[in-house]
Design an enzyme around this catalytic site. Structure first.
Site, mmCIF file in Angstrom:
data_model
loop_
_atom_site.group_PDB
_atom_site.id
_atom_site.type_symbol
_atom_site.label_atom_id
_atom_site.label_comp_id
_atom_site.label_asym_id
_atom_site.label_seq_id
_atom_site.Cartn_x
_atom_site.Cartn_y
_atom_site.Cartn_z
ATOM 1 N N CYS A 191 -3.929 -7.319 -18.500
ATOM 2 C CA CYS A 191 -3.911 -5.933 -18.366
ATOM 3 C C CYS A 191 -3.056 -5.426 -19.734
ATOM 4 O O CYS A 191 -3.107 -4.215 -20.166
ATOM 5 C CB CYS A 191 -3.283 -5.579 -16.973
ATOM 6 S SG CYS A 191 -4.056 -6.239 -15.747
ATOM 7 N N THR A 192 -2.185 -6.537 -19.938
ATOM 8 C CA THR A 192 -1.194 -6.140 -21.191
ATOM 9 C C THR A 192 -2.181 -5.759 -22.510
ATOM 10 O O THR A 192 -1.707 -4.672 -23.155
ATOM 11 C CB THR A 192 -0.077 -6.863 -21.399
ATOM 12 O OG1 THR A 192 0.578 -7.204 -20.300
ATOM 13 C CG2 THR A 192 0.747 -6.503 -22.526
#
Ligand code: BEZ
Length: 211
Positions: free
Chosen positions: A45-46
């Site tokens: 997600c980062t």
């Protein structure tokens, strides 16, 4: 609720790291990319949110606003954003919805209980300025999405909304497009495509696009 292409994207009001957002008002006359991720402070997600931030100029050029969502809180988003900026080398300039009450996730069917009972999968909704859903896409938590592909779809949608065209496999801007099969009137084709076209089959007709 299962959303399909052509449905109106449901409106909602939800908190985000930039305050309360009313979705339709926030979109205004723009296109939108609403996408969910499973959780803050997770590696894939980062990278996804960092890459989306890097595409800011490309989205702006196309009149598109991006908005992310997870079931984490505003406080969590606010603490995570500096990590994204530090590790991905970019400023996060789009909002992240804090769907702690799961109201938007439920409305958009972003929680797939047989994958995970509480976290959102990687859903994407492209919404046009009329608030119609133009693409839905769902990826599993373990696979980061290709946001260049999302841009490519927007390019195709914006092109084919303007002209009687469709785009072939792996098309990218600058490649030849295809005249839609419903357009058969040769005089109209000549008017719409004065550059001419290449007929491979009666139903497979390519045109070169300038610019
Ligand atoms: C990730 O973003 O790295 C991730 C999130 C949930 C499950 C697996 C990976």
């Amino acid at each position: 609720m299962t959303l399909r292409i052509g449905d109106t994207a449901p409106d909602f009001e939800q908190d985000s790291n930039i305050g309360r957002i009313r979705f339709h008002d926030w979109l205004g006359a723009h296109w939108g990319v609403l996408f969910s991720h499973p959780a803050d402070f997770t590696p894939v997600c980062t990278t996804e949110l960092g890459y989306t931030a890097k595409l800011a100029a490309e989205f702006a050029k196309r009149g598109v606003k991006a908005i992310a969502l997870s079931v984490d809180s505003v406080d969590s988003h606010t603490r995570w954003i500096p990590d994204i900026e530090e590790t991905q080398g970019v400023k996060v300039d789009f909002p992240i919805l804090a769907d702690a009450d799961r109201s938007v996730s439920t409305l958009y069917d972003m929680i797939h209980p047989n994958a995970n009972a509480t976290l959102t999968v990687r859903s994407v909704f492209i919404v046009d300025p009329q608030k119609k859903v133009r693409l839905t896409l769902t990826y599993p938590a373990s696979t980061g999405r290709n946001f260049d592909e999302i841009l490519r779809v927007i390019d195709s949608l914006q092109l084919t909304d303007r002209q009687s065209l469709a785009t072939p496999v792996n098309w990218k801007p600058g490649d030849d497009a295809i005249i839609v099969p419903s357009l058969q009137d040769e005089a109209l084709i000549a008017q719409k495509f004065p550059q001419g076209y290449r007929k491979v089959k009666p139903y497979l007709r390519y045109v070169k696009l300038s610019g």
